[in-house]
Design a protein around this motif. Structure first.
Motif, PDB file in Angstrom:
ATOM      1  N   GLN A  77       0.182  -0.787  12.150  1.00  0.00           N
ATOM      2  CA  GLN A  77       0.099   0.044  10.953  1.00  0.00           C
ATOM      3  C   GLN A  77       0.847  -0.652   9.815  1.00  0.00           C
ATOM      4  OE1 GLN A  77       1.333   1.710  13.997  1.00  0.00           O
ATOM      5  NE2 GLN A  77      -0.855   1.825  14.425  1.00  0.00           N
ATOM      6  N   LEU A  78       0.269  -0.564   8.611  1.00  0.00           N
ATOM      7  CA  LEU A  78       0.843  -1.235   7.455  1.00  0.00           C
ATOM      8  C   LEU A  78       1.010  -0.229   6.324  1.00  0.00           C
ATOM      9  CD1 LEU A  78      -1.466  -4.387   7.528  1.00  0.00           C
ATOM     10  CD2 LEU A  78       0.849  -4.215   8.427  1.00  0.00           C
ATOM     11  N   VAL A  79       2.163  -0.286   5.663  1.00  0.00           N
ATOM     12  CA  VAL A  79       2.431   0.610   4.537  1.00  0.00           C
ATOM     13  C   VAL A  79       2.952  -0.221   3.374  1.00  0.00           C
ATOM     14  CG1 VAL A  79       3.728   2.578   3.688  1.00  0.00           C
ATOM     15  CG2 VAL A  79       2.916   2.548   6.059  1.00  0.00           C
ATOM     16  N   GLU A  80       2.218  -0.193   2.258  1.00  0.00           N
ATOM     17  CA  GLU A  80       2.635  -0.924   1.064  1.00  0.00           C
ATOM     18  C   GLU A  80       3.502  -0.054   0.161  1.00  0.00           C
ATOM     19  OE1 GLU A  80      -1.842  -1.992   1.695  1.00  0.00           O
ATOM     20  OE2 GLU A  80      -0.553  -0.212   1.744  1.00  0.00           O
ATOM     21  N   SER A  81       4.321  -0.705  -0.633  1.00  0.00           N
ATOM     22  CA  SER A  81       5.126  -0.028  -1.644  1.00  0.00           C
ATOM     23  C   SER A  81       5.452  -1.015  -2.746  1.00  0.00           C
ATOM     24  CB  SER A  81       6.403   0.552  -1.039  1.00  0.00           C
ATOM     25  OG  SER A  81       7.209  -0.477  -0.496  1.00  0.00           O
ATOM     26  N   GLY A  82       5.926  -0.483  -3.862  1.00  0.00           N
ATOM     27  CA  GLY A  82       6.381  -1.347  -4.945  1.00  0.00           C
ATOM     28  C   GLY A  82       5.450  -1.456  -6.129  1.00  0.00           C
ATOM     29  N   GLY A  83       4.286  -0.840  -6.043  1.00  0.00           N
ATOM     30  CA  GLY A  83       3.378  -0.896  -7.169  1.00  0.00           C
ATOM     31  C   GLY A  83       3.894  -0.057  -8.328  1.00  0.00           C
ATOM     32  N   GLY A  84       3.216  -0.187  -9.457  1.00  0.00           N
ATOM     33  CA  GLY A  84       3.612   0.595 -10.621  1.00  0.00           C
ATOM     34  C   GLY A  84       3.000   0.064 -11.884  1.00  0.00           C
ATOM     35  N   LEU A  85       3.539   0.535 -13.000  1.00  0.00           N
ATOM     36  CA  LEU A  85       3.079   0.138 -14.329  1.00  0.00           C
ATOM     37  C   LEU A  85       4.086  -0.837 -14.921  1.00  0.00           C
ATOM     38  CD1 LEU A  85       1.239   0.500 -16.823  1.00  0.00           C
ATOM     39  CD2 LEU A  85       2.690   2.447 -17.457  1.00  0.00           C
ATOM     40  N   VAL A  86       3.588  -1.960 -15.414  1.00  0.00           N
ATOM     41  CA  VAL A  86       4.460  -2.975 -15.995  1.00  0.00           C
ATOM     42  C   VAL A  86       3.758  -3.598 -17.184  1.00  0.00           C
ATOM     43  CG1 VAL A  86       3.589  -4.788 -14.466  1.00  0.00           C
ATOM     44  CG2 VAL A  86       5.889  -4.992 -15.442  1.00  0.00           C
ATOM     45  N   GLN A  87       4.533  -4.054 -18.142  1.00  0.00           N
ATOM     46  CA  GLN A  87       3.950  -4.727 -19.293  1.00  0.00           C
ATOM     47  C   GLN A  87       3.575  -6.159 -18.944  1.00  0.00           C
ATOM     48  OE1 GLN A  87       6.791  -4.325 -22.528  1.00  0.00           O
ATOM     49  NE2 GLN A  87       5.762  -2.483 -23.253  1.00  0.00           N
ATOM     50  N   ALA A  91       5.425  -2.943   4.976  1.00  0.00           N
ATOM     51  CA  ALA A  91       6.147  -2.757   6.227  1.00  0.00           C
ATOM     52  C   ALA A  91       5.165  -2.522   7.359  1.00  0.00           C
ATOM     53  CB  ALA A  91       7.096  -1.579   6.099  1.00  0.00           C
ATOM     54  N   ALA A  92       5.326  -3.272   8.424  1.00  0.00           N
ATOM     55  CA  ALA A  92       4.458  -3.145   9.588  1.00  0.00           C
ATOM     56  C   ALA A  92       5.158  -2.370  10.695  1.00  0.00           C
ATOM     57  CB  ALA A  92       4.063  -4.530  10.096  1.00  0.00           C
ATOM     58  N   SER A  93       4.376  -1.624  11.430  1.00  0.00           N
ATOM     59  CA  SER A  93       4.894  -0.900  12.591  1.00  0.00           C
ATOM     60  C   SER A  93       3.834  -0.929  13.676  1.00  0.00           C
ATOM     61  CB  SER A  93       5.260   0.533  12.226  1.00  0.00           C
ATOM     62  OG  SER A  93       4.120   1.241  11.758  1.00  0.00           O
ATOM     63  N   GLY A  94       4.206  -0.441  14.845  1.00  0.00           N
ATOM     64  CA  GLY A  94       3.285  -0.477  15.975  1.00  0.00           C
ATOM     65  C   GLY A  94       3.467  -1.757  16.764  1.00  0.00           C
ATOM     66  N   TYR A 116      -3.679  -4.469  -1.479  1.00  0.00           N
ATOM     67  CA  TYR A 116      -3.701  -4.099  -0.077  1.00  0.00           C
ATOM     68  C   TYR A 116      -3.006  -5.162   0.763  1.00  0.00           C
ATOM     69  CZ  TYR A 116      -7.375  -0.827  -1.480  1.00  0.00           C
ATOM     70  OH  TYR A 116      -8.097   0.169  -2.091  1.00  0.00           O
ATOM     71  N   CYS A 117      -2.253  -4.703   1.724  1.00  0.00           N
ATOM     72  CA  CYS A 117      -1.664  -5.576   2.723  1.00  0.00           C
ATOM     73  C   CYS A 117      -2.583  -5.584   3.942  1.00  0.00           C
ATOM     74  CB  CYS A 117      -0.287  -5.030   3.099  1.00  0.00           C
ATOM     75  SG  CYS A 117       0.559  -5.912   4.411  1.00  0.00           S
ATOM     76  N   ALA A 118      -2.680  -6.717   4.595  1.00  0.00           N
ATOM     77  CA  ALA A 118      -3.525  -6.827   5.773  1.00  0.00           C
ATOM     78  C   ALA A 118      -2.881  -7.773   6.783  1.00  0.00           C
ATOM     79  CB  ALA A 118      -4.916  -7.329   5.393  1.00  0.00           C
ATOM     80  N   ALA A 119      -3.299  -7.646   8.024  1.00  0.00           N
ATOM     81  CA  ALA A 119      -2.716  -8.482   9.074  1.00  0.00           C
ATOM     82  C   ALA A 119      -3.763  -8.912  10.087  1.00  0.00           C
ATOM     83  CB  ALA A 119      -1.593  -7.734   9.777  1.00  0.00           C
ATOM     84  N   THR A 120      -3.545 -10.096  10.647  1.00  0.00           N
ATOM     85  CA  THR A 120      -4.318 -10.539  11.795  1.00  0.00           C
ATOM     86  C   THR A 120      -3.388 -10.560  12.997  1.00  0.00           C
ATOM     87  OG1 THR A 120      -3.875 -12.920  11.759  1.00  0.00           O
ATOM     88  CG2 THR A 120      -5.502 -12.098  10.209  1.00  0.00           C
ATOM     89  N   VAL A 121      -3.954 -10.647  14.165  1.00  0.00           N
ATOM     90  CA  VAL A 121      -3.160 -10.706  15.386  1.00  0.00           C
ATOM     91  C   VAL A 121      -3.445 -12.015  16.105  1.00  0.00           C
ATOM     92  CG1 VAL A 121      -3.002  -8.208  15.618  1.00  0.00           C
ATOM     93  CG2 VAL A 121      -4.911  -9.446  16.700  1.00  0.00           C
ATOM     94  N   HIS A 122      -2.548 -12.375  17.005  1.00  0.00           N
ATOM     95  CA  HIS A 122      -2.676 -13.645  17.712  1.00  0.00           C
ATOM     96  C   HIS A 122      -3.990 -13.765  18.457  1.00  0.00           C
ATOM     97  CE1 HIS A 122       1.304 -15.411  17.037  1.00  0.00           C
ATOM     98  NE2 HIS A 122       1.750 -14.167  17.011  1.00  0.00           N
ATOM     99  N   GLY A 123      -4.466 -12.670  18.992  1.00  0.00           N
ATOM    100  CA  GLY A 123      -5.705 -12.725  19.745  1.00  0.00           C
ATOM    101  C   GLY A 123      -6.951 -12.867  18.890  1.00  0.00           C
ATOM    102  N   GLY A 131      -3.423  -1.736   5.055  1.00  0.00           N
ATOM    103  CA  GLY A 131      -2.655  -0.638   4.518  1.00  0.00           C
ATOM    104  C   GLY A 131      -3.510   0.219   3.603  1.00  0.00           C
ATOM    105  N   GLN A 132      -2.878   1.235   3.039  1.00  0.00           N
ATOM    106  CA  GLN A 132      -3.616   2.177   2.200  1.00  0.00           C
ATOM    107  C   GLN A 132      -3.725   1.702   0.754  1.00  0.00           C
ATOM    108  OE1 GLN A 132      -0.463   2.414   2.857  1.00  0.00           O
ATOM    109  NE2 GLN A 132       0.485   2.919   0.886  1.00  0.00           N
ATOM    110  N   GLY A 133      -2.945   0.707   0.395  1.00  0.00           N
ATOM    111  CA  GLY A 133      -3.005   0.151  -0.950  1.00  0.00           C
ATOM    112  C   GLY A 133      -1.945   0.715  -1.877  1.00  0.00           C
ATOM    113  N   THR A 134      -1.567  -0.078  -2.860  1.00  0.00           N
ATOM    114  CA  THR A 134      -0.629   0.356  -3.884  1.00  0.00           C
ATOM    115  C   THR A 134      -1.151  -0.123  -5.238  1.00  0.00           C
ATOM    116  OG1 THR A 134       1.709   0.368  -4.562  1.00  0.00           O
ATOM    117  CG2 THR A 134       0.872  -1.696  -3.660  1.00  0.00           C
ATOM    118  N   GLN A 135      -1.098   0.759  -6.212  1.00  0.00           N
ATOM    119  CA  GLN A 135      -1.674   0.467  -7.520  1.00  0.00           C
ATOM    120  C   GLN A 135      -0.715  -0.365  -8.357  1.00  0.00           C
ATOM    121  OE1 GLN A 135      -4.819   1.474  -8.993  1.00  0.00           O
ATOM    122  NE2 GLN A 135      -4.145  -0.014 -10.540  1.00  0.00           N
TER     123      GLN A 135
END
Length: 120
Positions: free
Chosen positions: A3-13, A23-26, A95-102, A111-115
């Motif tokens: 499972q992947l959860v993104e954070s840190g997005g926002g509005l910037v000039q 952050a990955a879990s599982g 979006y954050c994404a991951a591959t696995v060794h297999g 992940g669900q994405g962050t704007q």
């Protein structure tokens, strides 16, 4: 599964900076490559950057080279994307994404994405 959860997005000039975190879990010990993708309104999702387990293999899209830096902290199961000198064209859902060794070439976990919105 991972499972992947993104954070840190926002509005910037334009010209500003943001740092995204994923952050990955599982079954994190199976993770091989972690990457960032983005999708702007009306456009297809595109690759931004990726980093493998050891950090030895790092790739960037040409559009972000020299401005974005990817890194990972395996102890925290977290990948970061430092984005500097942001431009309006960087506006997208990231979006954050991951591959696995297999299955190291397929980004199977997302992940669900962050704007990120860059105002000009």
């Amino acid at each position: 599964q991972v499972q992947l959860v993104e954070s840190g997005g926002g509005l910037v000039q334009a010209g500003g900076s943001l740092r995204l975190s994923c952050a990955a879990s599982g079954r994190t010990r199976t993770i091989y490559v972690m990457g960032w993708f983005r999708q702007a309104p009306g456009k297809e999702r595109e690759f931004v950057s990726s980093i493998n387990w050891t950090g030895a293999d790092i790739y960037y899209a040409d559009s972000v080279k020299g401005r974005f830096t990817i890194s990972r902290d395996n102890a925290k199961n977290t990948v970061y994307l430092q984005m500097n000198s942001l431009k309006s064209e960087d506006t997208a859902v990231y979006y954050c994404a991951a591959t696995v060794h297999g299955d190291p070439t397929r980004f199977g976990s997302w992940g669900q994405g962050t704007q990120v919105t860059v105002s000009s």
